[in-house]
Scaffold this motif. Sequence first.
Motif, PDB file in Angstrom:
ATOM      1  N   VAL A 101       0.855  -1.248  -0.084  1.00 33.24           N
ATOM      2  CA  VAL A 101      -0.103  -0.187  -0.269  1.00 33.24           C
ATOM      3  C   VAL A 101       0.949   1.338   0.345  1.00 33.24           C
ATOM      4  O   VAL A 101       1.847   1.344   0.819  1.00 33.24           O
ATOM      5  CB  VAL A 101      -0.968   0.385   1.148  1.00 33.24           C
ATOM      6  CG1 VAL A 101      -1.749   1.386   1.841  1.00 33.24           C
ATOM      7  CG2 VAL A 101      -1.784  -1.268   1.383  1.00 33.24           C
ATOM      8  N   ALA A 102       0.737   2.188  -1.154  1.00 36.73           N
ATOM      9  CA  ALA A 102       1.495   3.276  -0.872  1.00 36.73           C
ATOM     10  C   ALA A 102       0.441   4.675  -0.846  1.00 36.73           C
ATOM     11  O   ALA A 102      -0.467   4.961  -1.725  1.00 36.73           O
ATOM     12  CB  ALA A 102       2.106   3.528  -2.526  1.00 36.73           C
ATOM     13  N   GLY A 103       0.959   5.347   0.073  1.00 33.91           N
ATOM     14  CA  GLY A 103      -0.486   6.932   0.117  1.00 33.91           C
ATOM     15  C   GLY A 103      -1.709   6.249   0.479  1.00 33.91           C
ATOM     16  O   GLY A 103      -2.636   7.227  -0.269  1.00 33.91           O
ATOM     17  N   GLY A 104      -2.321   5.433   0.533  1.00 33.99           N
ATOM     18  CA  GLY A 104      -3.472   4.635   1.217  1.00 33.99           C
ATOM     19  C   GLY A 104      -4.103   4.059  -0.019  1.00 33.99           C
ATOM     20  O   GLY A 104      -4.742   3.465   0.113  1.00 33.99           O
ATOM     21  N   LEU A 105      -3.150   4.098  -1.771  1.00 31.41           N
ATOM     22  CA  LEU A 105      -3.980   3.432  -2.524  1.00 31.41           C
ATOM     23  C   LEU A 105      -2.880   1.884  -2.812  1.00 31.41           C
ATOM     24  O   LEU A 105      -1.327   1.746  -2.863  1.00 31.41           O
ATOM     25  CB  LEU A 105      -3.631   4.413  -3.714  1.00 31.41           C
ATOM     26  CG  LEU A 105      -4.210   5.463  -3.783  1.00 31.41           C
ATOM     27  CD1 LEU A 105      -3.486   6.133  -4.334  1.00 31.41           C
ATOM     28  CD2 LEU A 105      -5.780   5.746  -3.632  1.00 31.41           C
ATOM     29  N   PHE A 106      -3.608   1.211  -3.095  1.00 34.90           N
ATOM     30  CA  PHE A 106      -3.055  -0.218  -3.467  1.00 34.90           C
ATOM     31  C   PHE A 106      -3.571  -0.981  -5.382  1.00 34.90           C
ATOM     32  O   PHE A 106      -4.588  -0.557  -5.106  1.00 34.90           O
ATOM     33  CB  PHE A 106      -3.666  -1.199  -3.166  1.00 34.90           C
ATOM     34  CG  PHE A 106      -4.612  -2.044  -2.352  1.00 34.90           C
ATOM     35  CD1 PHE A 106      -4.973  -2.954  -2.883  1.00 34.90           C
ATOM     36  CD2 PHE A 106      -5.340  -0.852  -1.702  1.00 34.90           C
ATOM     37  CE1 PHE A 106      -6.834  -3.424  -2.653  1.00 34.90           C
ATOM     38  CE2 PHE A 106      -6.618  -1.469  -1.102  1.00 34.90           C
ATOM     39  CZ  PHE A 106      -7.149  -2.636  -2.524  1.00 34.90           C
ATOM     40  N   THR A 107      -2.655  -1.703  -6.346  1.00 34.00           N
ATOM     41  CA  THR A 107      -3.652  -2.638  -6.923  1.00 34.00           C
ATOM     42  C   THR A 107      -3.264  -3.812  -7.391  1.00 34.00           C
ATOM     43  O   THR A 107      -1.879  -4.343  -6.773  1.00 34.00           O
ATOM     44  CB  THR A 107      -2.895  -1.709  -8.053  1.00 34.00           C
ATOM     45  OG1 THR A 107      -3.052  -0.394  -8.541  1.00 34.00           O
ATOM     46  CG2 THR A 107      -2.890  -2.375  -9.673  1.00 34.00           C
ATOM     47  N   ALA A 108      -4.169  -4.547  -7.425  1.00 30.99           N
ATOM     48  CA  ALA A 108      -4.119  -6.469  -7.144  1.00 30.99           C
ATOM     49  C   ALA A 108      -4.908  -6.459  -8.749  1.00 30.99           C
ATOM     50  O   ALA A 108      -5.918  -6.010  -8.644  1.00 30.99           O
ATOM     51  CB  ALA A 108      -4.846  -6.457  -6.204  1.00 30.99           C
TER      52      ALA A 108
END
Length: 762
Positions: free
Chosen positions: A5-12
Amino acid sequence: MSVPVAGGLFTARLGDAAIPNMTPLGGGLFAQPDLQLRTWFNDGVNGFAALNPPQRLTAAPYARHAANLSGTLPAAQVTGALPSANLGGTYGGALTFTNAGNSFTGHGGGLTGLNAAQLTSGTVPDAALGNAWKLGGNAGTTPGTHFIGTTDNLALEFKVNGQRGLRIEPTVLGRPNVIGGSISSTVAPGVEGSTIAGGYRNDIGAISDYSAIGGGVINNIAGNSIGATIAGGLFNDIGTNSYHSAIGGGYNNNIAADASAATITGGSGNGIGTNSGYSAIGGGSDNTIAAYSLHATIAGGNGNDIGSNSSDTAIGGGRANNIAGDSSYATIAGGHFNNIGANSYYSAIGGGTFNNIVATSFGATIAGGYGNDIGTNSHYSAIGGGAINTIAGNSLYATIAGGSGNDIGTNSEHSAIGGGYANDIAADAIGATIAGGAVNNIGTNSYASAIGGGATNNIAGNSFGATIAGGQLNDIGTNSDHSAIGGGRENNIAGDAIGATIAGGQFNNIGTSASISAIGGGSENSIAARSFGSTIAGGRYNDIGTNSHYSAIGGGSDNNIAANSNFATVPGGFFNTATNKAFAAGHRAKANHQGSFVWGDSTTADIASAANDSVTLRAAGGYRLFSNGGASAGVSLAANGTAWAVISDRNAKKDFTPVDGREVLEKLAALPITRWHYKWEESGETPHLGPMAQDFKAAFYPGTDDKSITTQEADGVALAAIQGLNQKHEAEVKSKDARIAELEQRLEKLEQLMNRENGGAR
């Protein structure tokens, strides 16, 4: 699986990575109708904790799934209506419609990056553009059928950089208005066929159909100015009802109301007034044509002005020229500060500076020059040029051809000055003329007088028809009508000398009231006052005295006709004098008596008359009088002689016949000799002694003239009679001598006889 998680964002990535091309409707991960995603979050301290509630997977995950589709999508998989809401998102791949049965409807407002050249119909490129205009142009169009524009009653606009650049407005009668340039430019409602080509804040008023403004800034065509035009410029204005008027450009030019077909080509501050239709200003600045001046023209220049009611007038150019009101057909060709006054119809100034035609001078003309002036009511007068020439008021048809400082006075109609300097024709000198020269003058009321040229010549007032042909300082006095001086210098005809003439010369003078007198020339000759009809042909120092009417001096020097000597004559010579009806000629002849005739030779002494009506001749070398053309008949008087000699040369005579002297003596003795007077003589005068011509001629020369007896005839008769007398005397003497001889013989015989009787001789 665990993802960062980076800055409250993630990609899956969801689904099985081993299945690269999943079929969303054929099974697998997204086959379930209600698919949910549950997420755990590890804060690194407390471990994983579930995030509630779980997230339902809808179309967004399917979009990721559709991005991996490849190849042809079976038609069986696309059935039914596909709502546009289910087509949200971005499609990176190409979208094609290969089925001819498919169609695309809608306005296509969201399409971007569309290249019209890629549109095809079948295998024919651009065929799909049959109803479109291409950047490279179209071919095969049909005028009237194919067009760019609108089919409804709305304006067509073209914009540049988001701003309107051209507006085509529909009109009721189908004659569109065209408005180019700024949106602030307007054509009033209801106008047909008008044009604003460009510019800013240009305006065409109501009912100004077919008008046009080419461009510029704040130009205005007011209402009811059909066909008016402003080509461009700034602050130009055409007023109401100025049909077909035009302003070519420039700055602050104005055509006022009701000035149909008026034109201002350009320039600045030019104006055409109300009702000055068909007038024109070619350019320049601050030129004005006032109201009601139809067909007026100012070609250019600066500050030129045509006044009101001056139709058909013209100013060619120059600066500050003016044609005042009510001066129709007047013209100023150019120059500056020239003026034509009010009511000066048909007048003209050709150019120059400060020339002026005053009011009410119809047809007056100043061709050019500087400071020339024509006064009021000097109709049809003219100044050809030069400087500071003046024709005063009421001098109709007067003319000054040129020169400088020349002047024609008031009421001097038909007068003329040909040129020169400072020449003057005074007032009321109708028809007077000064051909040229300098400082010549014709006075008041000297009608029809003339000075041909020269300098400082003068004809005084009231000298009708007087003339000075030229010369210098010549003068004709007052009331000397029809007098003339041909030229020369300082010749003078005094006042009241009507018809007097001095042909030339210098310092010659004709006195007061010496009418119809004449001096032909020469120097310092004089005819004194009241010597009517007298003449001095020439010479020098000749003089005719006062009251010597019809006298004459032919020439010479120092000749004199005394005062009160009518009809006296001195034909010439030197120091001759004649009195009343006398004649003196030669040298120092003095005809001092009335009617005397005196001729003097070269002797240095006076020869004078002795009585009235006498002839006195002095010829120290003698006299010869011939009575025939060959100078062979006549009489002569030898030098110092006291009697006439007649020609008696034997060689001059013929037809000799002897004369009987005794017969002539007898006839002469019988001829009546009486004393008598001529009928024209007084009875108390000494009588004459002699025969009558009739008796004399009858006795001696019968058949010839019987009214006169010549001295030659009398002398011949006398000589013949003397011879006859001599013959008679000789005969008588012979007879007497014979008788005496006889008596002497008888006496001698008687004496002898007496002697014998008385005693012999003693």
